[in-house]
Design an enzyme around this catalytic site. Structure first.
Site, PDB file in Angstrom:
ATOM      1  N   GLU A 123     -18.185  -4.850   0.579  1.00 34.58           N
ATOM      2  CA  GLU A 123     -18.184  -3.695   0.981  1.00 34.58           C
ATOM      3  C   GLU A 123     -19.559  -3.266   1.531  1.00 34.58           C
ATOM      4  O   GLU A 123     -20.675  -3.905   1.241  1.00 34.58           O
ATOM      5  CB  GLU A 123     -17.697  -2.896  -0.039  1.00 34.58           C
ATOM      6  CG  GLU A 123     -16.520  -2.852  -0.916  1.00 34.58           C
ATOM      7  CD  GLU A 123     -15.326  -2.172  -0.065  1.00 34.58           C
ATOM      8  OE1 GLU A 123     -15.841  -1.709   1.184  1.00 34.58           O
ATOM      9  OE2 GLU A 123     -14.154  -2.379  -0.289  1.00 34.58           O
ATOM     10  N   ASP A 148       4.247  -2.213   4.419  1.00 31.43           N
ATOM     11  CA  ASP A 148       3.226  -1.156   3.653  1.00 31.43           C
ATOM     12  C   ASP A 148       2.092  -0.639   4.248  1.00 31.43           C
ATOM     13  O   ASP A 148       1.991   0.577   3.828  1.00 31.43           O
ATOM     14  CB  ASP A 148       2.796  -1.737   2.598  1.00 31.43           C
ATOM     15  CG  ASP A 148       2.567  -1.075   1.404  1.00 31.43           C
ATOM     16  OD1 ASP A 148       3.094  -0.076   0.998  1.00 31.43           O
ATOM     17  OD2 ASP A 148       1.497  -1.324   0.687  1.00 31.43           O
TER      18      ASP A 148
END
Length: 209
Positions: A123, A148
């Site tokens: 991240e 999804d």
């Protein structure tokens, strides 16, 4: 005197023969050395070309595998196929990541509960990349993962149901890519630029037609 001259001449011829043989040996040695050098260059180029060909074929195969479902989602829900494919490429590293190969999650979509697995991920936080652990959804197939992903674009997050409206309502893939970044899909500050670059490099916009 004549005998001595003949002896000298034989000696000179012998020396000349030795010189010729030495020259032949040097030429052979140089030929072998140069030939081996050029063979190594040719063989290295051949290996590199074969590797590039395998890489190109693997990428083409991945696109062909995910494109039909991405196009089906676009036709029904107006999520650009090029965006879906490009995200799958970036998030799964062309379908080679552990998350995509073992758990069929192409998009790094987070999850909770029994139907998720803890994985390490990167991240971008505070101006630098850090490695963390998080839970990611598990799917039965790549097609389920694509479905999804479309559902996420349409329904948003628990915190904001309209979170990805800019993606769904975009007029082109560039707007959609910027919408993804603005909506916080990824922490990478260059996420939109990377998506657009992948789409243009591999002509993924052709799947939007």
């Amino acid at each position: 005197m004549a005998k001595r001259r003949r002896k000298k001449m034989r000696k000179k011829r012998a020396q000349g023969n030795i010189f010729v043989w030495l020259l032949v040996i040097v030429i052979i040695f140089l030929g072998v050395y140069v030939g081996h050098h050029f063979y190594r260059i040719w063989n290295q180029q051949r290996i590199e070309q074969a590797a590039l060909k395998r890489d190109r074929e693997a990428k083409e195969l991945f696109i062909k595998q995910v494109a039909p479902e991405a196009q089906a989602m676009q036709n029904t829900y107006h999520v650009y196929a090029s965006i879906t494919i490009a995200q799958a490429i970036l998030e799964s590293n062309w379908g080679t990541s552990k998350l995509s190969t073992e758990y069929h999650n192409l998009f790094g979509i987070k999850g909770t509960g029994a139907n998720s697995k803890v994985m390490t991920t990167k991240e971008y936080v505070g101006g630098k990349w850090i490695v963390i652990k998080d839970r990611f959804r598990v799917y039965n197939s790549w097609n389920d993962s694509i479905k999804d992903h479309t559902r996420l674009m349409l329904q948003g997050t628990d915190m904001n149901r309209q979170n990805y409206d800019r993606v769904v309502k975009a007029d082109n893939y560039e707007e959609a890519a910027k919408g993804l970044q603005q909506s916080g899909y990824a922490t990478d500050p260059n996420y939109a630029r990377k998506l657009i670059s992948v789409i243009q490099t591999y002509k993924l916009y052709n799947y939007d037609k």
